[in-house]
Design an enzyme around this catalytic site. Structure first.
Site, PDB file in Angstrom:
ATOM      1  CB  SER A  69      -0.887  -0.014   1.246  1.00  0.00           C
ATOM      2  OG  SER A  69      -1.896   0.957   1.165  1.00  0.00           O
ATOM      3  N   PRO A  70       0.388   2.351  -0.612  1.00  0.00           N
ATOM      4  CG  PRO A  70      -0.993   3.931  -1.619  1.00  0.00           C
ATOM      5  CD  PRO A  70      -0.813   2.463  -1.454  1.00  0.00           C
ATOM      6  CE1 TYR A 112      -3.840  14.463   2.871  1.00  0.00           C
ATOM      7  CE2 TYR A 112      -4.179  12.347   1.795  1.00  0.00           C
ATOM      8  CZ  TYR A 112      -3.618  13.103   2.818  1.00  0.00           C
ATOM      9  OH  TYR A 112      -2.834  12.503   3.763  1.00  0.00           O
ATOM     10  NE  ARG A 126      -5.922   4.465  -1.168  1.00  0.00           N
ATOM     11  CZ  ARG A 126      -5.244   3.964  -0.129  1.00  0.00           C
ATOM     12  NH1 ARG A 126      -4.853   4.754   0.856  1.00  0.00           N
ATOM     13  NH2 ARG A 126      -4.931   2.693  -0.074  1.00  0.00           N
TER      14      ARG A 126
END
Length: 780
Positions: free
Chosen positions: A416-417, A577, A625
């Protein structure tokens, strides 16, 4: 002690006889509003584990119950003309009336006073030291003291009717029938020598569309007999609910959760304790109603004996231990309930995968657990699943290849990032080469770089990586080349913009999400906001010029990512974000064409994605995502997530990376194993797009179960990869898979492979030996 049990069901009767057995001096009575022979429903199901608990609590009662059992190991799933059977499940069926008769006779033999046709609407005036409210699903005692118990009652989506039949099933049978109105399903099992339980269930809207709401009882039963004629094999369906008329026999299951289970009466301090369905319910699809009731009785009787003379301590222990166990069962039951509420989307799977999905629906039965129960079934299924991926071998699902556009991954494991906050001026250096290179060598099919920012103002912290300069592009290419040259892994870039969550400290220097004391930069968002009210820097609402500039920043970074050789590109639209701030109604309060409806809120993120897709090579896939659930009232919901995913699919996305939350600090997520996987499953099977599941996936067993059941195509593993870069290689050895399909050890590490495999083989052998010894001790 003077004990009064309100309700003569399994909970009240069993607690009464256990207390009388423990101390004949106790004065114990059971007050039941129905007659001794009355019962509603047909058979009940108990697991082998519950039967063991009964044997320990009262061998004599357990022996009588065991003598009346119909035991089976197989589950048979009928779907689309196929019958798929899995064994080793270990269930026991017994008639509800027979179970009650055994408990009644045992209680009377021990000296319990049983009073039938005694309707207790109120506990006032009951002279006792302890009152047990086991008065069932519609408990009037629970309602009276609702301020203490704080019940939460959720009426579920499906209607069901509890019937019987003379058809004797040789397995726990699930039969699914598609009609012009939608799907119906039957849950059927034999419970004695002459009858089986036969529960018919369907979503409320299907029930109404089929006209069952207007049908009389006989007409409704005839409808079901015709619908399930194939599995009934000429046998009739029978109702024993004479008190119900017409459509009233069809009910919706109420899930009951109580915050507390003990109330003390104000007038005398006598504790009134909830037990069984009065305290909690778990959907019949996991067969836990009678199980939980009997285990409640065992637990309270045990705790009272463990705290002689201290009833308050006993009740505290009972509530503390049972509430945890019951919540675990209820979580599993919720998963099972939701599976049966959404048969329409599961039925899009092939019959073999549909059956596997059903068997693992509660997340309590995993892939390796199924293998222990029925290795033949799992072996056949693994070969079938691998063959669909082009592999002619038996391979664990996590090690099957997966293809998107021109990219083929060797297995389904994704690193995963994970933000590392370790760059200087956005340039990844030796740390990132080592960090990402080690995880590529560790066996994963795909390794994600952390969220990489498209401009200096897009960073979360000063330590975040970037892709706004050619220098950064060359640094990333060095890492990509290492991964491609030294491993079979592919590597992905995730591009994002922090928006209102930017200009913060590196977590270990100033605290997570805390604003920079100096050297910060201006923030933008969909609407003016502070991520942490009164703390964060204020982000201003974006203008059209801002939107054009940021879109172009994403496109420039996309081109650099392509030049660096990344295999897959992901757009980050989650976690509050910048692009997430447009999608969520919590953060988007715009009044122009980019605010208001979900369609409008998606307009700018889709614009950015489309521009990136046009700049990204056609043969390479792209993913998105986003947060499938804000976990805040008024925020994005899982239903919204389906529409969001469909919009990105239409724009050219190949994969949805399904996360949730982190949009608002007011969030209240419901955590647990694989807790975000249901969102991935819903999107995958309703939208028809590949998904990547994330969140508390930490074992090979989790990955195998998710992939095999069609809940997601890939699994992103985060924290376990921080602790162990070679997580994939380790988990392969743990489950006894040596490859070669989907698994390649670096040649430099091969000497460690055999040692690791031997160590795990010894551990597995020890576990099997311990289980066999325990079974022998139990006489199994």
């Amino acid at each position: 002690m003077r004990i009064t049990c309100i309700g003569g069901g399994p909970a009240g009767l069993y607690f009464a006889l256990l207390m009388k057995k423990a101390d004949p001096a106790h004065e114990v009575r059971v007050l039941e509003r129905n007659r001794a022979g009355d019962t509603f429903g047909w058979g009940v199901v108990l697991s082998d584990q519950t039967v063991d608990a009964l044997r320990e609590a009262d061998p004599e009662t357990a022996g009588q119950i065991a003598d009346a059992f119909n035991h089976w190991d197989d589950i048979a799933v009928h779907i689309g003309g196929r019958r798929i059977v899995s064994g080793g499940h270990g269930f026991c069926g017994i008639g509800r009336r027979k179970l009650l008769n055994i408990l009644q006779e045992r209680a009377q033999a021990l000296g319990v006073e049983l009073a039938y046709e005694t309707d207790v609407a109120d506990d006032a005036g009951l002279d006792a030291d302890l009152v047990i409210a086991a008065d069932g699903l519609n408990s009037r005692i629970r309602q009276k003291y609702a301020a203490t118990y704080q019940p939460d009652i959720d009426l579920r989506r499906c209607r069901f009717v509890w019937l019987g039949t003379t058809r004797l099933f040789d397995a726990f049978t699930f039969d699914f029938q598609r009609t012009e109105w939608g799907w119906f399903q039957a849950h059927a099992y034999r419970f004695d020598a002459t009858h089986s339980t036969f529960i018919v269930e369907t979503p409320e809207e299907v029930w109404r569309a089929a006209g069952l709401e207007a049908m009389g009882k006989a007409e409704g039963i005839a409808f079901c007999e015709k619908l399930f004629a194939g599995v009934l094999d000429g046998h009739p369906l029978i109702s024993n609910a004479a008190h119900l008329r017409g459509s009233a026999q069809w009910i919706r299951f109420p899930r009951v959760v109580c915050r507390t289970w003990v109330h003390r009466r104000a007038e005398d301090g006598v504790p009134v304790v909830l037990m069984g369905d009065a305290a909690h319910t778990a959907h019949f699809s996991i067969g836990s109603g009678s199980k939980l009731a009997l285990e409640d009785a065992i637990a309270l009787a045990r705790d009272i004996q463990a705290h002689p003379g201290d009833l308050a301590a006993a009740l505290q222990a009972y509530e503390a231990s049972r509430s945890v166990e019951v919540l675990r069962i209820q979580n599993a039951a919720r998963n099972s309930t939701e599976w049966f509420e959404n048969v329409e989307r599961h039925a899009r799977l092939a019959p073999a995968q549909f059956a596997y999905s059903l068997l693992t629906r509660s997340q309590r039965i995993s892939h390796e657990n199924l293998r222990l129960r029925d290795p033949r079934y799992v072996g056949d299924f693994e070969r079938w699943l691998a063959n669909r991926s082009g592999v002619d071998a038996q391979v664990p699902p996590m090690f099957t290849p997966f293809t998107l556009r021109g990219l083929t991954l060797k297995n389904r494991v994704v690193v995963s990032p994970m933000a590392q906050y370790s760059c200087q001026d956005g340039v990844p250096g030796d740390y990132h080469l080592t960090h990402l290179g080690a995880r590529a060598l560790g066996g994963a099919g795909l390794v994600f770089a952390e969220m990489t920012c498209v401009s200096p103002e897009a960073r979360i912290t000063p330590g975040c990586p970037g892709l706004w300069s050619d220098e950064q592009g060359r640094a990333w290419q060095r890492i990509v080349d290492f991964v491609h040259r030294n491993s079979g892994a592919k590597i992905a870039m995730q591009l994002g913009h922090a928006g209102p969550k930017g200009s913060t400290c590196v977590p270990w220097d100033g605290g997570e999400d805390q604003p920079l004391p100096t050297g910060g930069w201006p923030l933008v968002a969909a609407s003016e906001q502070q991520y942490l009210p009164g703390v964060s820097a204020t982000a201003r609402a974006m203008t059209r010029a801002d939107m054009d500039r940021v879109r172009d920043d994403f496109v420039a970074a996309t081109r650099r990512a392509a030049e660096a050789g990344f295999d897959l590109l992901e757009l980050h639209c989650a976690h509050g974000y910048l692009l997430s701030s447009f999608i969520s109604p919590l953060t988007n309060r715009r009044t122009d064409g980019h605010g208001g409806s979900l369609e409008n809120r998606l307009r700018y993120p889709l614009e950015v994605f489309a521009a990136m897709r046009a700049a990204w090579p056609e043969e390479r896939p792209m993913s998105v995502r986003f947060s499938a659930h804000d976990w805040v009232p008024g925020g994005t919901t899982p239903e919204d997530a389906v529409h969001i995913a469909a919009a990105f699919k239409a724009a050219g996305a190949d994969l949805i990376d399904v996360s949730s939350g982190q949009v608002s600090k007011a969030q209240k997520p419901v955590y647990g194993r694989m807790w975000q996987t249901p969102f991935a499953e819903s999107i995958r099977n309703r939208v028809g797009i590949a998904t990547m599941a994330v969140g508390a996936i930490s074992e090979a067993d989790h990955v195998n179960s998710i992939v095999a059941s069609g809940r997601a195509d890939l699994c992103a593993i985060a924290r376990p990869h921080l602790a162990n870069p070679a997580w994939t290689l380790t988990e392969a050895a743990r489950i006894g898979y040596a490859g070669p399909v989907g698994l390649a050890w670096p040649v430099q590490y091969l000497s460690g492979k055999a040692q690791l495999e031997r160590e795990f083989e010894r551990q597995r052998a020890g576990s099997v030996a311990a289980a066999e010894q325990a079974n022998r001790a139990l006489g199994v």
